[in-house]
Scaffold this motif. Structure first.
Motif, mmCIF file in Angstrom:
data_model
loop_
_atom_site.group_PDB
_atom_site.id
_atom_site.type_symbol
_atom_site.label_atom_id
_atom_site.label_comp_id
_atom_site.label_asym_id
_atom_site.label_seq_id
_atom_site.Cartn_x
_atom_site.Cartn_y
_atom_site.Cartn_z
ATOM 1 N N ILE A 92 0.821 -1.154 -0.114
ATOM 2 C CA ILE A 92 -0.063 -0.111 0.015
ATOM 3 C C ILE A 92 0.827 1.073 -0.004
ATOM 4 O O ILE A 92 1.533 1.404 1.191
ATOM 5 C CB ILE A 92 -1.158 -0.112 1.226
ATOM 6 C CG1 ILE A 92 -1.826 -1.299 1.349
ATOM 7 C CG2 ILE A 92 -2.022 1.077 1.108
ATOM 8 C CD1 ILE A 92 -2.799 -1.293 2.416
ATOM 9 N N PHE A 93 0.858 2.146 -1.083
ATOM 10 C CA PHE A 93 1.611 3.198 -1.249
ATOM 11 C C PHE A 93 0.926 4.453 -0.915
ATOM 12 O O PHE A 93 -0.300 4.500 -1.634
ATOM 13 C CB PHE A 93 2.265 3.196 -2.633
ATOM 14 C CG PHE A 93 3.037 4.333 -3.053
ATOM 15 C CD1 PHE A 93 4.122 4.273 -2.766
ATOM 16 C CD2 PHE A 93 2.607 5.479 -3.573
ATOM 17 C CE1 PHE A 93 5.162 5.585 -3.083
ATOM 18 C CE2 PHE A 93 3.341 6.620 -4.042
ATOM 19 C CZ PHE A 93 4.561 6.582 -3.715
ATOM 20 N N TYR A 94 1.443 5.434 -0.345
ATOM 21 C CA TYR A 94 0.858 6.653 -0.079
ATOM 22 C C TYR A 94 1.658 7.698 -0.499
ATOM 23 O O TYR A 94 2.883 7.865 -0.298
ATOM 24 C CB TYR A 94 0.527 6.788 1.644
ATOM 25 C CG TYR A 94 0.019 8.248 1.957
ATOM 26 C CD1 TYR A 94 -1.163 8.475 1.903
ATOM 27 C CD2 TYR A 94 0.810 9.111 2.350
ATOM 28 C CE1 TYR A 94 -1.756 9.762 2.153
ATOM 29 C CE2 TYR A 94 0.570 10.550 2.671
ATOM 30 C CZ TYR A 94 -0.894 10.655 2.462
ATOM 31 O OH TYR A 94 -1.455 11.853 3.083
ATOM 32 N N GLY A 95 0.974 8.572 -1.292
ATOM 33 C CA GLY A 95 1.930 9.801 -1.660
ATOM 34 C C GLY A 95 1.116 10.989 -1.835
ATOM 35 O O GLY A 95 -0.126 10.949 -2.198
ATOM 36 N N GLU A 96 1.738 12.090 -1.221
ATOM 37 C CA GLU A 96 1.305 13.551 -0.959
ATOM 38 C C GLU A 96 2.032 14.174 -2.014
ATOM 39 O O GLU A 96 3.312 13.979 -2.272
ATOM 40 C CB GLU A 96 1.457 14.255 0.181
ATOM 41 C CG GLU A 96 0.640 13.622 1.367
ATOM 42 C CD GLU A 96 0.926 14.191 2.660
ATOM 43 O OE1 GLU A 96 1.352 15.381 2.802
ATOM 44 O OE2 GLU A 96 0.669 13.570 3.665
ATOM 45 N N LEU A 97 1.467 15.151 -2.657
ATOM 46 C CA LEU A 97 2.074 15.936 -3.776
ATOM 47 C C LEU A 97 1.793 17.447 -3.794
ATOM 48 O O LEU A 97 0.477 17.680 -3.323
ATOM 49 C CB LEU A 97 1.901 15.502 -5.405
ATOM 50 C CG LEU A 97 2.883 15.708 -6.129
ATOM 51 C CD1 LEU A 97 4.261 15.283 -5.840
ATOM 52 C CD2 LEU A 97 2.268 15.132 -7.652
ATOM 53 N N THR A 98 2.461 18.257 -3.637
ATOM 54 C CA THR A 98 2.306 19.896 -3.437
ATOM 55 C C THR A 98 3.298 20.372 -4.571
ATOM 56 O O THR A 98 3.954 19.776 -5.130
ATOM 57 C CB THR A 98 2.764 20.448 -2.306
ATOM 58 O OG1 THR A 98 4.113 20.324 -1.841
ATOM 59 C CG2 THR A 98 1.821 19.669 -0.872
ATOM 60 N N GLU A 99 2.845 21.658 -4.439
ATOM 61 C CA GLU A 99 3.774 22.571 -5.785
ATOM 62 C C GLU A 99 5.342 22.373 -5.425
ATOM 63 O O GLU A 99 5.924 22.315 -6.293
ATOM 64 C CB GLU A 99 3.147 23.912 -5.768
ATOM 65 C CG GLU A 99 3.790 24.682 -6.881
ATOM 66 C CD GLU A 99 3.184 24.107 -8.320
ATOM 67 O OE1 GLU A 99 4.039 24.012 -9.136
ATOM 68 O OE2 GLU A 99 1.952 23.769 -8.219
ATOM 69 N N GLY A 100 5.746 22.421 -3.988
ATOM 70 C CA GLY A 100 6.881 22.295 -3.635
ATOM 71 C C GLY A 100 7.509 21.217 -3.420
ATOM 72 O O GLY A 100 8.656 21.141 -2.810
ATOM 73 N N GLY A 101 6.830 20.259 -3.500
ATOM 74 C CA GLY A 101 7.552 18.962 -2.931
ATOM 75 C C GLY A 101 6.477 17.611 -2.759
ATOM 76 O O GLY A 101 5.603 17.748 -3.248
#
Length: 125
Positions: A25-34
């Motif tokens: 189970i992979f969790y990914g957060e993405l924002t403009e800066g990282g």
């Protein structure tokens, strides 16, 4: 995202999974800066092990895999209109090749840690 992208993500994850894995189970957060990524592996029973606690997987390899996954998904994420960019996603992969992807649009700027704790309770129970 299309099947090709999921295939690329799968190929990267396979490089940092123990031989006996049943589900990841992979969790990914993405924002403009990282970005912030994590994954958990089920090897036996109902217990999941966090990626950095896997004895047979090198920490540097995990970080390198995270950078590669980031490079795969960033162009797709940036191509979305600002209001349609997801804040995080979950990718569940079974050893048989069956996968599921879920996207969430919750604003995580205020309390990302609390959100992540709830995510863990939901997916790793």
């Amino acid at each position: 995202m299309d099947r090709k992208v999921y295939g690329l993500i799968t190929n990267e994850l396979l490089t940092v999974l123990p031989q006996e894995w049943k589900q990841v189970i992979f969790y990914g957060e993405l924002t403009e800066g990282g970005f912030s990524f994590d994954y958990y592996v089920n090897i036996e029973g109902d217990l999941f092990t966090q990626c950095f606690k896997l004895e047979e997987v090198d920490r540097g390899d995990i970080l390198n895999t995270f950078r590669k996954i980031y490079c795969i998904i960033l162009p797709l994420w940036k191509s979305l209109d600002k209001g349609k960019q997801w804040s995080n996603f979950t990718f569940i992969l079974n050893r048989s090749g069956v996968f599921k992807a879920e996207f969430d649009y919750t604003n995580l700027q205020e309390n990302a840690y609390a959100y992540y704790q709830k995510w863990r309770e939901r997916y790793l129970k």
